[in-house]
Design a protein around this motif. Sequence first.
Motif, mmCIF file in Angstrom:
data_model
loop_
_atom_site.group_PDB
_atom_site.id
_atom_site.type_symbol
_atom_site.label_atom_id
_atom_site.label_comp_id
_atom_site.label_asym_id
_atom_site.label_seq_id
_atom_site.Cartn_x
_atom_site.Cartn_y
_atom_site.Cartn_z
ATOM 1 N N PRO A 122 -42.659 -52.669 9.454
ATOM 2 C CA PRO A 122 -42.667 -53.588 8.313
ATOM 3 C C PRO A 122 -43.569 -53.146 7.154
ATOM 4 N N ASN A 123 -44.190 -51.953 7.226
ATOM 5 C CA ASN A 123 -45.235 -51.589 6.247
ATOM 6 C C ASN A 123 -44.657 -51.177 4.895
ATOM 7 N N ALA A 124 -44.025 -52.126 4.217
ATOM 8 C CA ALA A 124 -43.274 -51.854 2.990
ATOM 9 C C ALA A 124 -44.151 -51.343 1.842
ATOM 10 N N ALA A 125 -45.414 -51.757 1.799
ATOM 11 C CA ALA A 125 -46.259 -51.391 0.658
ATOM 12 C C ALA A 125 -46.685 -49.934 0.684
ATOM 13 N N ILE A 126 -46.562 -49.293 1.836
ATOM 14 C CA ILE A 126 -47.038 -47.901 1.903
ATOM 15 C C ILE A 126 -45.943 -46.968 2.445
ATOM 16 N N ARG A 127 -44.713 -47.216 1.980
ATOM 17 C CA ARG A 127 -43.598 -46.352 2.393
ATOM 18 C C ARG A 127 -43.835 -44.904 1.950
ATOM 19 N N ASP A 128 -44.560 -44.736 0.818
ATOM 20 C CA ASP A 128 -44.813 -43.369 0.332
ATOM 21 C C ASP A 128 -46.078 -42.782 0.937
ATOM 22 N N ASP A 129 -46.669 -43.519 1.838
ATOM 23 C CA ASP A 129 -47.952 -43.072 2.383
ATOM 24 C C ASP A 129 -47.935 -43.114 3.910
ATOM 25 N N GLY A 130 -46.896 -42.500 4.475
ATOM 26 C CA GLY A 130 -46.836 -42.368 5.929
ATOM 27 C C GLY A 130 -45.882 -43.318 6.628
ATOM 28 N N GLU A 131 -45.211 -44.198 5.878
ATOM 29 C CA GLU A 131 -44.365 -45.203 6.526
ATOM 30 C C GLU A 131 -42.903 -45.151 6.048
ATOM 31 N N SER A 132 -42.472 -43.969 5.598
ATOM 32 C CA SER A 132 -41.074 -43.842 5.161
ATOM 33 C C SER A 132 -40.165 -43.633 6.373
ATOM 34 N N MET A 133 -38.875 -43.713 6.148
ATOM 35 C CA MET A 133 -37.919 -43.445 7.224
ATOM 36 C C MET A 133 -38.126 -42.026 7.775
ATOM 37 N N GLN A 134 -38.403 -41.070 6.893
ATOM 38 C CA GLN A 134 -38.639 -39.693 7.354
ATOM 39 C C GLN A 134 -39.866 -39.638 8.263
ATOM 40 N N ASP A 135 -40.917 -40.358 7.867
ATOM 41 C CA ASP A 135 -42.130 -40.404 8.705
ATOM 42 C C ASP A 135 -41.825 -41.049 10.054
ATOM 43 N N MET A 136 -41.005 -42.089 10.017
ATOM 44 C CA MET A 136 -40.632 -42.770 11.269
ATOM 45 C C MET A 136 -39.838 -41.836 12.184
ATOM 46 N N GLN A 137 -38.919 -41.080 11.570
ATOM 47 C CA GLN A 137 -38.111 -40.134 12.358
ATOM 48 C C GLN A 137 -39.018 -39.085 13.018
ATOM 49 N N ALA A 138 -39.988 -38.594 12.228
ATOM 50 C CA ALA A 138 -40.910 -37.584 12.764
ATOM 51 C C ALA A 138 -41.734 -38.163 13.914
ATOM 52 N N ARG A 139 -42.177 -39.421 13.742
ATOM 53 C CA ARG A 139 -43.009 -40.054 14.771
ATOM 54 C C ARG A 139 -42.190 -40.298 16.044
ATOM 55 N N ALA A 140 -40.961 -40.786 15.859
ATOM 56 C CA ALA A 140 -40.098 -41.054 17.022
ATOM 57 C C ALA A 140 -39.875 -39.777 17.820
ATOM 58 N N LYS A 141 -39.768 -38.655 17.089
ATOM 59 C CA LYS A 141 -39.524 -37.371 17.754
ATOM 60 C C LYS A 141 -40.797 -36.875 18.457
ATOM 61 N N SER A 142 -41.917 -36.887 17.718
ATOM 62 C CA SER A 142 -43.150 -36.338 18.293
ATOM 63 C C SER A 142 -43.661 -37.189 19.463
ATOM 64 N N SER A 143 -43.383 -38.487 19.417
ATOM 65 C CA SER A 143 -43.855 -39.354 20.508
ATOM 66 C C SER A 143 -42.762 -39.643 21.536
ATOM 67 N N ASN A 144 -41.610 -38.976 21.371
ATOM 68 C CA ASN A 144 -40.486 -39.135 22.321
ATOM 69 C C ASN A 144 -40.114 -40.596 22.558
ATOM 70 N N TYR A 145 -40.001 -41.361 21.468
ATOM 71 C CA TYR A 145 -39.663 -42.776 21.640
ATOM 72 C C TYR A 145 -38.325 -42.912 22.353
#
Lengths: 176, 208
Positions: B102-125
């Motif tokens: 839900p972190n809409a205010a900081i999408r350009d600061d680590g909370e974009s869809m691309q960042d989410m994709q990277a996190r899901a991959k690195s943490s094997n969600y």
Amino acid sequence: MLNMRKYKHIVPFWPFVVLLAFGFVNESIGQGLQDEELLKDVSANDIQEVISSYKGDKAVLINVWATWCAPCIEEFPHIVELQQKYEDDLHVVFVSADFPKQREKALEFLRAQNVDWPTYFKTGKDQPFIEALSDDWSGALPFTKILNNDGAVVASWEQGAGYEKFERFTKKAINN
Amino acid sequence: MKIRKLVYVLLILIATGLLAFLPVEDKPADRLDIGDKAPLADVEVTDVSGEKLTLAEVADENGLLVNFSCNTCPWVKAWEDRYNPIANLAEKNDIGVIMLNPNAAIRDDGESMQDMQARAKSSNYDFYYALDEKAKLAEAFGATRTPDIFLFNNDMELVYTGAIDDNAKSAQDVDQQFLKNAIQNLVAGKEINPQTTKALGCTIKWPK
């Protein structure tokens, strides 16, 4: 035996010497706080006692922060400024909710912000600590609560705030 | 008649004056209560895979687990080693799992869809990780922090909300496994106790 005659030429300056020495001592009281005084461990029970110790004396602003919490770091200098401006009527109780391994970082931050009064480091489980501070606090950081001299809640909020908001409610607490 | 009017005016003035003495509490948005239905269950969100989903679609035979989480919060990182085991437990028990950012205010600061994709991959969600783009779901749930848990039964009624367990720092030192117990008791048809808990976390970065 100390030969006082030897120092008689500085007699007219003694008041200044004494004042200068007092200034150094006074300065060292703030800046020279030991780490364990500047950042004391505090439990859910202890924090209640700390807060109530100011009842009848000063308004109290409690702020729970952490070094990695961006809005906490952003608002922190405003609260320090507020404490300095209203030092006779307000006491700020900072509580760090950092993880234990970040304690040193918290101390470094406090010193960099010129905090020269005792602050606290949360210990123990989250839930009793949250409940000890406020029923209305969900646990999100930063958290601020302002009490008047009688210990009554004037305002409390989650999320960061600017100087104006802190000052507005501090004035309200002081004047209540 | 004039006196009555004057009395009314005076009463209104007194009431208004008294309001000024009430404490100001910036309360978090109203949080769902136990028993409340999952809101916005038919609103589409986008998963890191690109798939469009709704909460109703993710829910399984025995219910739904929603976790408001993010990429940048140290508390998420602290609890993250429990994310996959909990999701696996839920899915094994026919409870659908979705995590929402839900972190809409900081999408350009680590909370974009691309960042989410990277996190899901690195943490094997092992579960859906979807974008709550304008934090509308977080707002409707009354979520306040990350991580923030909401567990629903098969009627999509809230049965548990709050923390994963009582020790973010160390899975080994947990005394009370709130969420794990809630899942097991939900499936077994037993009472869930506690139904609500609190824990420290990062504030949700609401859209400005």
